[in-house]
Scaffold this motif. Structure first.
Motif, mmCIF file in Angstrom:
data_model
loop_
_atom_site.group_PDB
_atom_site.id
_atom_site.type_symbol
_atom_site.label_atom_id
_atom_site.label_comp_id
_atom_site.label_asym_id
_atom_site.label_seq_id
_atom_site.Cartn_x
_atom_site.Cartn_y
_atom_site.Cartn_z
ATOM 1 N N GLU A 260 23.645 46.868 11.408
ATOM 2 C CA GLU A 260 23.730 48.085 11.120
ATOM 3 C C GLU A 260 23.495 49.398 11.816
ATOM 4 O O GLU A 260 24.641 49.590 12.028
ATOM 5 N N VAL A 261 22.699 48.825 12.604
ATOM 6 C CA VAL A 261 21.987 50.011 13.267
ATOM 7 C C VAL A 261 23.133 49.992 13.949
ATOM 8 O O VAL A 261 23.755 51.147 15.035
ATOM 9 N N VAL A 262 23.312 48.767 15.491
ATOM 10 C CA VAL A 262 23.826 48.940 16.101
ATOM 11 C C VAL A 262 25.891 49.446 16.248
ATOM 12 O O VAL A 262 26.201 49.751 17.305
ATOM 13 N N GLN A 263 26.102 48.810 15.157
ATOM 14 C CA GLN A 263 27.659 48.799 14.412
ATOM 15 C C GLN A 263 27.292 50.459 14.513
ATOM 16 O O GLN A 263 28.536 50.977 14.688
ATOM 17 N N THR A 264 26.451 51.442 13.816
ATOM 18 C CA THR A 264 26.907 52.480 13.648
ATOM 19 C C THR A 264 26.260 53.081 15.197
ATOM 20 O O THR A 264 27.595 54.384 15.705
ATOM 21 N N ILE A 265 25.802 52.758 15.663
ATOM 22 C CA ILE A 265 25.684 53.220 17.038
ATOM 23 C C ILE A 265 27.022 52.926 17.748
ATOM 24 O O ILE A 265 27.627 54.456 18.529
ATOM 25 N N CYS A 266 27.276 52.069 17.978
ATOM 26 C CA CYS A 266 28.876 51.674 18.555
ATOM 27 C C CYS A 266 29.711 52.870 17.790
ATOM 28 O O CYS A 266 31.182 52.777 18.782
ATOM 29 N N ALA A 267 30.290 52.956 16.420
ATOM 30 C CA ALA A 267 30.906 53.547 15.934
ATOM 31 C C ALA A 267 31.258 55.535 16.548
ATOM 32 O O ALA A 267 31.715 55.853 16.460
ATOM 33 N N ASP A 277 38.784 50.632 28.163
ATOM 34 C CA ASP A 277 40.272 50.049 27.274
ATOM 35 C C ASP A 277 40.393 50.398 25.950
ATOM 36 O O ASP A 277 41.262 49.358 25.785
ATOM 37 N N GLY A 278 40.089 51.107 25.839
ATOM 38 C CA GLY A 278 40.514 51.027 24.127
ATOM 39 C C GLY A 278 39.949 50.833 22.564
ATOM 40 O O GLY A 278 39.964 50.665 21.818
ATOM 41 N N LYS A 279 39.680 49.978 23.749
ATOM 42 C CA LYS A 279 38.136 49.009 22.828
ATOM 43 C C LYS A 279 36.838 49.487 21.956
ATOM 44 O O LYS A 279 36.430 50.596 22.155
ATOM 45 N N SER A 280 36.778 49.114 21.346
ATOM 46 C CA SER A 280 35.311 49.133 20.530
ATOM 47 C C SER A 280 33.953 49.083 21.300
ATOM 48 O O SER A 280 34.089 47.574 21.438
ATOM 49 N N TYR A 281 33.205 49.414 21.490
ATOM 50 C CA TYR A 281 31.803 49.342 21.528
ATOM 51 C C TYR A 281 30.755 48.334 21.116
ATOM 52 O O TYR A 281 29.815 46.758 21.876
ATOM 53 N N ALA A 282 31.302 47.821 19.857
ATOM 54 C CA ALA A 282 31.188 46.891 19.015
ATOM 55 C C ALA A 282 31.318 45.043 19.558
ATOM 56 O O ALA A 282 30.594 44.122 19.211
ATOM 57 N N GLU A 283 31.855 45.259 20.542
ATOM 58 C CA GLU A 283 32.763 43.917 20.933
ATOM 59 C C GLU A 283 31.379 43.201 21.963
ATOM 60 O O GLU A 283 31.085 42.391 22.702
ATOM 61 N N THR A 316 19.400 62.523 7.493
ATOM 62 C CA THR A 316 19.827 61.138 6.752
ATOM 63 C C THR A 316 20.175 59.768 8.497
ATOM 64 O O THR A 316 20.109 60.959 9.822
ATOM 65 N N PHE A 317 20.442 58.976 7.955
ATOM 66 C CA PHE A 317 20.956 58.126 9.380
ATOM 67 C C PHE A 317 21.971 59.076 9.564
ATOM 68 O O PHE A 317 22.137 58.596 11.504
ATOM 69 N N GLU A 318 23.344 58.983 9.724
ATOM 70 C CA GLU A 318 24.181 58.728 10.135
ATOM 71 C C GLU A 318 24.314 60.308 11.314
ATOM 72 O O GLU A 318 24.566 60.776 12.134
#
Length: 353
Positions: A260-267, A277-283, A316-318
């Motif tokens: 979840e931490v890494v997904q938040t960074i990606c967001a 390329d318009g894709k998410s860093y989550a890839e 907060t974390f966010e």
């Protein structure tokens, strides 16, 4: 009046010095060995300040420490000096024993001698603050209550075992010799100036470089996350009003799984620096083999420091993770100075290409 900070060129110590000098008139003496994670560039903004003094050296060098105490006569010492990365402790535990155990012993003995020769009023006012970690408590089951100050120690890595040993030394020096020492045990810190071997800065930099974002195992290891500047505020409160002989747990009230931490960074990166390329860093998220003995969950009960010293985290974390991501994007020069060839070799060894 002056305070002595050990390990002040590291992540938390460097942030503490910057925070202290921006809020206090009292000068700071910084003793740091400048190992791989000690970066003087963190303190470049105060290098020429008349209230900042830097000495390169080892906390285990008793003659050096005794000379500093004699010359500067600090009214408080904050010990941040430590080897702190679990992965490195697994590969080479000897450095952790030498710094965290033997070094802390040498520092305590030199400080005890200095303190014992102070006048009674000086002895009463003096404080030794030892900064430690929640990892000394071991690992929690999913439904366990968060760590409180009364939890028994169950360290599971060479790093956490060495920190547990140093905590026990500090406790013994208080109870045996009367040294007015206090220990704090904090949860996972993040924020500016974090050496990029740790999860959050590593993933920020890898994402921007188009590299994989390595996550151990299934990524469900849970940690409590504490913004480093909140931690610094808490330490200042402990120095001011903490009770000698006591322990204070410091946490961010932000328990998150590593994934979840890494997904938040990606967001955040998707918003502030989108990929071409318009894709998410989550890839770029990549799961790698888990490290040996990886603790599943840490969580901190910080109610004591809130009720007794009036501190609680403001981020907060966010909000904290957004500030952290933006700081790394805006400070590429600092990053380039710390990510040497030796660092890149180490990352390849531990996380693969």
């Amino acid at each position: 009046m002056v305070i002595l900070v050990t390990g002040g060129a590291g992540f938390i110590g460097g942030n503490f010095i910057l925070e202290w000098l921006s809020n206090q008139e009292e000068p700071v003496v910084n003793l740091d060995k400048l190992t791989y994670a000690g970066n003087p560039e963190t303190l470049a903004g105060v290098r020429d300040s008349s209230r900042y003094f830097f000495i390169q050296g080892d906390i285990g060098d008793r003659k050096l420490v005794a000379a500093l105490l004699r010359n500067y006569r600090p009214r408080a010492i904050l010990n941040f000096a430590a080897e702190s990365h679990v992965d490195r402790s697994i590969k080479g535990p000897g450095d952790f024993i030498e710094t965290n155990v033997v070094g802390t012993f040498g520092l305590l003995d030199a400080v005890r001698d200095y303190w014992s020769h102070l006048r009674p009023a000086g002895q009463e006012a003096f404080r030794f603050l030892h900064v430690s970690t929640d990892e000394v408590y071991g690992s929690l089951a999913p439904d366990d209550a968060p760590f409180s100050e009364s939890n028994r120690y169950e360290p599971n890595s060479p790093y956490s075992a060495s920190k547990a040993a140093s905590d026990h030394l500090v406790r013994a020096w208080h109870h045996t010799y009367g040294l007015p020492a206090i220990t704090t045990n904090c949860s996972n810190n993040y924020g500016p100036y974090h050496f990029p071997e740790k999860l959050i800065p590593l993933c920020i930099l890898n994402a921007c470089a188009g590299k994989p974002l390595p996550i151990y195992g299934d990524g469900m290891q849970r940690r409590d996350w504490l913004y480093v500047k909140d931690h610094c505020h808490a330490l200042r409160r402990v120095v001011e009003d903490g009770v000698p002989g006591e322990t204070y747990n410091i946490g961010g009230n932000c328990e998150k799984a590593n994934l979840e931490v890494v997904q938040t960074i990606c967001a955040v990166l998707d918003e502030v620096r989108p990929r071409e390329d318009g894709k998410s860093y989550a890839e770029q998220i990549t799961f790698v083999q888990d490290r040996p003995g990886h603790d599943r969950r840490y969580a901190i009960d910080a109610s004591r420091i809130e009720s007794e010293l009036g501190w609680k985290p403001s981020e907060t974390f966010e909000t904290g993770i957004r500030k952290t991501v933006l700081w790394y994007l805006e400070n590429e020069g600092w990053v380039q100075n710390v990510t040497t060839g030796a660092y890149r070799d180490w990352v390849r060894e531990h996380y693969g290409t």
